[in-house]
Design an enzyme around this catalytic site. Structure first.
Site, PDB file in Angstrom:
ATOM      1  N   ASP A  77       1.524  10.931  -6.437  1.00 36.74           N
ATOM      2  CA  ASP A  77       1.065   9.681  -5.834  1.00 36.74           C
ATOM      3  C   ASP A  77       2.008   9.274  -4.710  1.00 36.74           C
ATOM      4  OD1 ASP A  77      -0.682   7.208  -6.008  1.00 36.74           O
ATOM      5  OD2 ASP A  77       1.315   6.318  -6.167  1.00 36.74           O
ATOM      6  N   TYR A  99       5.213   4.128   1.618  1.00 39.12           N
ATOM      7  CA  TYR A  99       6.428   4.611   0.933  1.00 39.12           C
ATOM      8  C   TYR A  99       7.317   5.415   1.885  1.00 39.12           C
ATOM      9  CZ  TYR A  99       3.492   3.809  -3.244  1.00 39.12           C
ATOM     10  OH  TYR A  99       2.653   3.286  -4.204  1.00 39.12           O
ATOM     11  N   LYS A 141      -2.339   6.597   0.324  1.00 40.85           N
ATOM     12  CA  LYS A 141      -2.932   5.267   0.547  1.00 40.85           C
ATOM     13  C   LYS A 141      -2.582   4.822   1.955  1.00 40.85           C
ATOM     14  CE  LYS A 141      -1.005   4.357  -4.034  1.00 40.85           C
ATOM     15  NZ  LYS A 141       0.294   5.055  -3.949  1.00 40.85           N
ATOM     16  N   HIS A 169      -4.776   0.644   0.268  1.00 35.12           N
ATOM     17  CA  HIS A 169      -3.609   0.304  -0.566  1.00 35.12           C
ATOM     18  C   HIS A 169      -3.681  -1.138  -1.107  1.00 35.12           C
ATOM     19  CE1 HIS A 169       0.908   1.446  -1.110  1.00 35.12           C
ATOM     20  NE2 HIS A 169       0.487   0.693  -2.103  1.00 35.12           N
TER      21      HIS A 169
HETATM   22  N1  LIG Z   1      -0.565   0.971  -5.500  1.00 28.44           N
HETATM   23  C1  LIG Z   1       0.495   0.191  -5.460  1.00 28.44           C
HETATM   24  O1  LIG Z   1       0.494  -0.889  -4.837  1.00 28.44           O
HETATM   25  C2  LIG Z   1       1.746   0.621  -6.183  1.00 28.44           C
HETATM   26  C3  LIG Z   1       2.772  -0.307  -6.395  1.00 28.44           C
HETATM   27  C4  LIG Z   1       3.921   0.128  -7.086  1.00 28.44           C
HETATM   28  C5  LIG Z   1       4.016   1.434  -7.533  1.00 28.44           C
HETATM   29  N2  LIG Z   1       3.008   2.334  -7.277  1.00 28.44           N
HETATM   30  C6  LIG Z   1       3.094   3.748  -7.713  1.00 28.44           C
HETATM   31  O2  LIG Z   1       3.353   3.807  -9.094  1.00 28.44           O
HETATM   32  C7  LIG Z   1       4.528   4.569  -9.343  1.00 28.44           C
HETATM   33  C8  LIG Z   1       5.235   4.126 -10.600  1.00 28.44           C
HETATM   34  O3  LIG Z   1       5.496   2.734 -10.604  1.00 28.44           O
HETATM   35  P1  LIG Z   1       6.967   2.109 -10.615  1.00 28.44           P
HETATM   36  O4  LIG Z   1       7.897   3.012  -9.919  1.00 28.44           O
HETATM   37  O5  LIG Z   1       6.812   0.714 -10.145  1.00 28.44           O
HETATM   38  O6  LIG Z   1       7.335   1.984 -12.167  1.00 28.44           O
HETATM   39  P2  LIG Z   1       7.451   2.923 -13.460  1.00 28.44           P
HETATM   40  O7  LIG Z   1       6.927   4.268 -13.201  1.00 28.44           O
HETATM   41  O8  LIG Z   1       6.886   2.116 -14.568  1.00 28.44           O
HETATM   42  O9  LIG Z   1       9.021   2.992 -13.710  1.00 28.44           O
HETATM   43  C9  LIG Z   1       9.891   3.763 -12.948  1.00 28.44           C
HETATM   44  C10 LIG Z   1      11.319   3.494 -13.440  1.00 28.44           C
HETATM   45  O10 LIG Z   1      11.414   3.885 -14.833  1.00 28.44           O
HETATM   46  C11 LIG Z   1      12.449   4.839 -14.998  1.00 28.44           C
HETATM   47  N3  LIG Z   1      11.945   5.833 -15.971  1.00 28.44           N
HETATM   48  C12 LIG Z   1      11.040   6.813 -15.747  1.00 28.44           C
HETATM   49  N4  LIG Z   1      10.803   7.505 -16.867  1.00 28.44           N
HETATM   50  C13 LIG Z   1      11.585   6.964 -17.836  1.00 28.44           C
HETATM   51  C14 LIG Z   1      11.781   7.267 -19.198  1.00 28.44           C
HETATM   52  N5  LIG Z   1      11.132   8.274 -19.796  1.00 28.44           N
HETATM   53  N6  LIG Z   1      12.665   6.507 -19.899  1.00 28.44           N
HETATM   54  C15 LIG Z   1      13.333   5.502 -19.297  1.00 28.44           C
HETATM   55  N7  LIG Z   1      13.188   5.162 -17.996  1.00 28.44           N
HETATM   56  C16 LIG Z   1      12.318   5.896 -17.264  1.00 28.44           C
HETATM   57  C17 LIG Z   1      12.684   5.455 -13.635  1.00 28.44           C
HETATM   58  O11 LIG Z   1      14.028   5.852 -13.474  1.00 28.44           O
HETATM   59  P3  LIG Z   1      14.445   7.381 -13.110  1.00 28.44           P
HETATM   60  O12 LIG Z   1      13.789   7.720 -11.799  1.00 28.44           O
HETATM   61  O13 LIG Z   1      15.930   7.311 -13.022  1.00 28.44           O
HETATM   62  O14 LIG Z   1      13.944   8.230 -14.237  1.00 28.44           O
HETATM   63  C18 LIG Z   1      12.376   4.276 -12.702  1.00 28.44           C
HETATM   64  O15 LIG Z   1      13.498   3.442 -12.567  1.00 28.44           O
HETATM   65  C19 LIG Z   1       5.340   4.399  -8.051  1.00 28.44           C
HETATM   66  O16 LIG Z   1       6.336   5.367  -7.925  1.00 28.44           O
HETATM   67  C20 LIG Z   1       4.230   4.503  -7.026  1.00 28.44           C
HETATM   68  O17 LIG Z   1       3.864   5.878  -6.829  1.00 28.44           O
HETATM   69  C21 LIG Z   1       1.858   1.921  -6.634  1.00 28.44           C
END
Ligand SMILES: NC(=O)c1ccc[n+]([C@@H]2O[C@H](COP(=O)([O-])OP(=O)(O)OC[C@H]3O[C@@H](n4cnc5c(N)ncnc54)[C@H](OP(=O)(O)O)[C@@H]3O)[C@@H](O)[C@H]2O)c1
Length: 286
Positions: A54, A59, A84, A118
């Site tokens: 994704d 980004y 997006k 997006h």
């Molecule tokens: N469409 C939109 O508007 C939108 C908005 C926000 C995000 N997104 C997408 O969604 C993706 C994910 O969302 P997010 O980054 O907000 O949050 P998330 O995936 O819920 O959380 C990521 C965080 O959790 C940690 N983590 C990952 N796996 C883990 C595990 N097994 N145990 C403990 N901690 C863990 C990661 O650290 P480490 O990297 O150190 O493992 C990172 O700090 C984004 O990367 C992006 O691609 C889309």
């Protein structure tokens, strides 16, 4: 809806006009990684077996993601890439196409498997037109399917009234803020919900006693329980991790099942209060 999900690359089919596209339910989130860090993280994820990535214009990492895909040696048809685009491209097909071509150029890819509006940016008033353009562009070879992100039921309704059905709505969705009304509107329209921030950014969510109890009984980690909760209910989940070990942990959610009681216990964590990282699409966008 409970989906039987058992294989590592388990996916679901999304209808997109004439064709049917298969989308893996578990994908790697790539925000906020950029440059070499991002290319390395995507490369280790592909080695671990991820086949869904994704990315987004906003980004600033489409280039880094594309480099990892091309450098992996994996056949392009086996990797599902979602991107997006920003509000500046909302408008008629020429405009969306110009943004898409620039994105593909940055990524060094010939097509995206899924391309999303997006944010709706309702004050801008062009998201329905952008969806019309995406529907037209599907089938040109530049995108295999199209969808939306951060669309509330009212935004989705405006798109449906134009006779268009997005394949996917990617939204903020985690156990403590699962947005059931948005999920229900998606399901009623035949739109697949994809969960971003699926792990609540890896913070307090993973310490919730209800999740910890299930994890301990199943000898799994809290993150695995949360991701299994998403995919077992038929949602795409897009956890971000830069760490190879956590990437493997997050992908390994297809060899165990949650019981109906487990699913209900995680569902019960939902509160109507937006989590601190939630952004309201009527107030925020880019
Ligand atoms: N469409 C939109 O508007 C939108 C908005 C926000 C995000 N997104 C997408 O969604 C993706 C994910 O969302 P997010 O980054 O907000 O949050 P998330 O995936 O819920 O959380 C990521 C965080 O959790 C940690 N983590 C990952 N796996 C883990 C595990 N097994 N145990 C403990 N901690 C863990 C990661 O650290 P480490 O990297 O150190 O493992 C990172 O700090 C984004 O990367 C992006 O691609 C889309």
């Amino acid at each position: 809806m409970v989906t039987q999900v058992s294989a590592p690359l388990s996916g679901t089919n999304i209808p997109t006009g004439d064709a049917t596209v298969r989308i893996p339910l578990l994908g790697l989130g790539t925000w906020p990684m950029t440059g070499t860090e991002c290319t390395e993280a995507v490369s280790t994820a592909l080695e671990a077996g991820y086949r869904h990535l994704d990315t987004a214009e906003n980004y600033r990492n489409e280039d880094a993601v594309g480099r990892a895909v091309v450098g992996s040696g994996i056949d392009r048809s086996e990797v599902f890439v979602t991107s997006k685009f920003n509000r500046e491209w909302h408008g008629p097909a020429e405009s969306v196409r110009a943004g898409l071509e620039a994105a593909l150029e940055r990524a060094g890819l010939e097509y995206f498997d899924l391309y999303l509006v997006h944010w709706p940016n309702p004050e801008h008033g062009r998201y329905v037109q952008a969806c019309e353009a995406l529907a037209e562009l599907t089938g040109t070879g530049l995108i295999r399917s199209w969808g939306v992100s951060n669309f509330k039921p009212a935004h989705l309704q405006a798109v449906l009234e134009a006779g268009l059905v997005p394949a996917v709505n990617q939204i903020h969705c985690q156990p403590v803020f699962a947005q059931p009304a948005v999920q229900e509107a998606d399901a009623a329209a035949g739109v697949l919900t994809a969960a971003y921030t699926p792990l609540g950014r890896g913070r307090e969510l993973l310490e919730q006693p209800a999740i910890a109890r299930i994890a301990s009984r199943l000898d799994r980690t809290p993150a695995q329980v949360v991701l299994r909760w998403h995919v077992q209910q038929g949602r795409i989940a897009l956890p971000k991790s830069a760490d190879p070990q956590r990437q493997r942990e997050n992908l390994d959610v297809f060899s165990f099942e949650l019981t109906a009681e487990d699913l209900a216990a995680v569902d019960a964590l939902d509160s109507a209060t937006p989590s601190d990282t939630f952004l309201d699409a009527d107030e925020f966008g880019h």
